[in-house]
Write a protein that holds these residues in place. Structure first.
Motif, mmCIF file in Angstrom:
data_model
loop_
_atom_site.group_PDB
_atom_site.id
_atom_site.type_symbol
_atom_site.label_atom_id
_atom_site.label_comp_id
_atom_site.label_asym_id
_atom_site.label_seq_id
_atom_site.Cartn_x
_atom_site.Cartn_y
_atom_site.Cartn_z
ATOM 1 N N VAL A 25 -6.359 -2.921 0.011
ATOM 2 C CA VAL A 25 -7.776 -3.150 0.297
ATOM 3 C C VAL A 25 -8.225 -2.169 1.374
ATOM 4 C CG1 VAL A 25 -7.721 -5.571 -0.377
ATOM 5 C CG2 VAL A 25 -7.200 -4.954 1.978
ATOM 6 N N ASP A 26 -9.523 -2.061 1.539
ATOM 7 C CA ASP A 26 -10.118 -1.188 2.554
ATOM 8 C C ASP A 26 -9.674 0.267 2.409
ATOM 9 O OD1 ASP A 26 -11.402 -3.402 3.681
ATOM 10 O OD2 ASP A 26 -9.679 -3.844 4.946
ATOM 11 N N GLY A 27 -9.450 0.711 1.173
ATOM 12 C CA GLY A 27 -9.119 2.103 0.924
ATOM 13 C C GLY A 27 -7.678 2.490 1.186
ATOM 14 N N LEU A 28 -6.832 1.543 1.613
ATOM 15 C CA LEU A 28 -5.424 1.869 1.860
ATOM 16 C C LEU A 28 -4.657 1.826 0.547
ATOM 17 C CD1 LEU A 28 -3.306 1.110 4.845
ATOM 18 C CD2 LEU A 28 -2.360 0.417 2.663
ATOM 19 N N ALA A 29 -3.824 2.839 0.313
ATOM 20 C CA ALA A 29 -3.046 2.904 -0.924
ATOM 21 C C ALA A 29 -1.720 3.587 -0.636
ATOM 22 C CB ALA A 29 -3.821 3.661 -1.999
ATOM 23 N N LEU A 30 -0.767 3.397 -1.545
ATOM 24 C CA LEU A 30 0.529 4.047 -1.473
ATOM 25 C C LEU A 30 0.649 4.955 -2.688
ATOM 26 C CD1 LEU A 30 2.795 0.938 -0.683
ATOM 27 C CD2 LEU A 30 1.327 2.224 0.873
ATOM 28 N N ARG A 31 1.064 6.193 -2.447
ATOM 29 C CA ARG A 31 1.270 7.121 -3.556
ATOM 30 C C ARG A 31 2.555 7.893 -3.315
ATOM 31 N NH1 ARG A 31 0.733 12.100 -1.629
ATOM 32 N NH2 ARG A 31 -0.935 12.673 -0.191
ATOM 33 N N PRO A 32 3.180 8.374 -4.395
ATOM 34 C CA PRO A 32 4.377 9.198 -4.211
ATOM 35 C C PRO A 32 4.045 10.454 -3.397
ATOM 36 C CG PRO A 32 4.157 8.510 -6.500
ATOM 37 C CD PRO A 32 2.876 8.144 -5.810
ATOM 38 N N TRP A 33 5.021 10.910 -2.634
ATOM 39 C CA TRP A 33 4.836 12.136 -1.864
ATOM 40 C C TRP A 33 4.743 13.336 -2.803
ATOM 41 C CZ3 TRP A 33 3.757 12.211 3.177
ATOM 42 C CH2 TRP A 33 4.075 11.098 3.950
ATOM 43 N N ALA A 34 3.929 14.296 -2.407
ATOM 44 C CA ALA A 34 3.788 15.550 -3.150
ATOM 45 C C ALA A 34 4.262 16.709 -2.275
ATOM 46 C CB ALA A 34 2.322 15.760 -3.539
ATOM 47 N N GLU A 35 4.641 17.799 -2.908
ATOM 48 C CA GLU A 35 5.098 18.965 -2.151
ATOM 49 C C GLU A 35 4.042 19.424 -1.147
ATOM 50 O OE1 GLU A 35 6.273 23.555 -3.088
ATOM 51 O OE2 GLU A 35 6.997 22.032 -4.498
ATOM 52 N N ALA A 36 2.776 19.271 -1.502
ATOM 53 C CA ALA A 36 1.685 19.694 -0.617
ATOM 54 C C ALA A 36 1.616 18.872 0.669
ATOM 55 C CB ALA A 36 0.350 19.611 -1.364
ATOM 56 N N ASP A 37 2.323 17.732 0.718
ATOM 57 C CA ASP A 37 2.340 16.882 1.917
ATOM 58 C C ASP A 37 3.334 17.369 2.967
ATOM 59 O OD1 ASP A 37 0.479 14.985 0.866
ATOM 60 O OD2 ASP A 37 2.116 14.057 -0.276
ATOM 61 N N ALA A 38 4.137 18.367 2.646
ATOM 62 C CA ALA A 38 5.195 18.794 3.566
ATOM 63 C C ALA A 38 4.679 19.128 4.966
ATOM 64 C CB ALA A 38 5.980 19.958 2.969
ATOM 65 N N PRO A 39 3.554 19.838 5.138
ATOM 66 C CA PRO A 39 3.092 20.118 6.507
ATOM 67 C C PRO A 39 2.755 18.850 7.294
ATOM 68 C CG PRO A 39 2.055 21.622 4.959
ATOM 69 C CD PRO A 39 2.767 20.576 4.133
ATOM 70 N N ILE A 40 2.259 17.818 6.615
ATOM 71 C CA ILE A 40 1.930 16.560 7.296
ATOM 72 C C ILE A 40 3.206 15.880 7.780
ATOM 73 C CG2 ILE A 40 0.951 14.245 6.958
ATOM 74 C CD1 ILE A 40 -0.887 15.607 4.811
ATOM 75 N N VAL A 41 4.231 15.820 6.930
ATOM 76 C CA VAL A 41 5.492 15.197 7.325
ATOM 77 C C VAL A 41 6.144 16.003 8.446
ATOM 78 C CG1 VAL A 41 7.786 14.478 6.544
ATOM 79 C CG2 VAL A 41 5.800 14.173 5.046
ATOM 80 N N TYR A 42 6.075 17.313 8.360
ATOM 81 C CA TYR A 42 6.621 18.155 9.425
ATOM 82 C C TYR A 42 5.956 17.817 10.761
ATOM 83 C CZ TYR A 42 7.580 22.161 12.373
ATOM 84 O OH TYR A 42 7.940 22.946 13.432
ATOM 85 N N ARG A 43 4.622 17.743 10.770
ATOM 86 C CA ARG A 43 3.908 17.409 12.013
ATOM 87 C C ARG A 43 4.275 16.004 12.491
ATOM 88 N NH1 ARG A 43 -0.223 20.029 9.337
ATOM 89 N NH2 ARG A 43 -1.313 18.101 8.852
ATOM 90 N N ALA A 44 4.462 15.078 11.562
ATOM 91 C CA ALA A 44 4.835 13.709 11.952
ATOM 92 C C ALA A 44 6.132 13.706 12.742
ATOM 93 C CB ALA A 44 4.960 12.825 10.708
#
Length: 195
Positions: A25-44
């Motif tokens: 609800v409220d726009g929150l969702a779970l999706r599989p990780w994509a290769e394009a997410d790598a910079p976000i995980v790196y920063r995390a």
């Protein structure tokens, strides 16, 4: 030697089906990780609070791309990792690990990006994933562990109805040595909101 009991969770629930997108609800969702997410995980993993509780560090975006590929491969064994999103923005990570499909047990793990802390991201994502794992997949037990020095993770567990079952002495290896770990769990037979 043949098994006397069939597996609690049919392995084909993972091996023969793609990893799903799960909506909340409220726009929150779970999706599989994509290769394009790598910079976000790196920063995390550059964040002090995330790196403190993990025994790995991200040294490059390329290394994280390899993690994401392993996360996607691990799906077939029941160990799914999801990006937690709000709208189109990644807010955190949640996943299942150490799944034992024969016994019907799995373990929950999560983190939240700094900008999204205080918005109930981890508890909301945990409720979505827990409901799916019990109702759609058929797991009987979901547990989570965290260092006794990590009160925010303890609060997430309590908010999601994961009962504190005890303390595992010296069970978690961290960079500063072994930590005692809290063990929380929910059973499929628990009533919603059980504490």
């Amino acid at each position: 030697m043949p098994e006397l009991l069939p597996p609690v969770v049919d392995p084909d629930r993972f091996a023969a089906t793609p990893q799903p997108h799960l909506s909340g609800v409220d726009g929150l969702a779970l999706r599989p990780w994509a290769e394009a997410d790598a910079p976000i995980v790196y920063r995390a993993f550059q964040d002090a609070a995330i790196s403190r509780w993990h025994v790995r560090t991200a040294e490059s975006v390329g290394q994280v791309r390899r993690w994401i590929e392993r996360w996607r491969t691990a799906w077939s064994a029941g160990n799914g990792q999801w990006a937690v999103t709000v709208g189109d923005e990644v807010a955190g990570r949640i996943g299942l690990r150490r799944s034992d499909l024969g016994e019907g047990h799995t373990e929950l793990a999560y983190w939240t990006l700094p900008a999204w802390r205080g918005h109930e991201i981890a508890p909301r994502a945990a409720r979505i994933l827990t409901r799916w794992a019990f109702e759609d997949i058929g797991f009987d037990r979901i547990q989570l562990t965290h260092s006794v020095h990590n009160p925010p993770s303890c609060r997430v567990a309590a908010k999601c109805g994961f009962v504190l079952e005890g303390t595992l002495r010296g069970a978690g290896r961290h960079r500063d040595g072994y930590h005692d770990m809290h063990l929380h769990a929910r059973l499929r037979t628990d009533r919603p909101g059980v504490r």
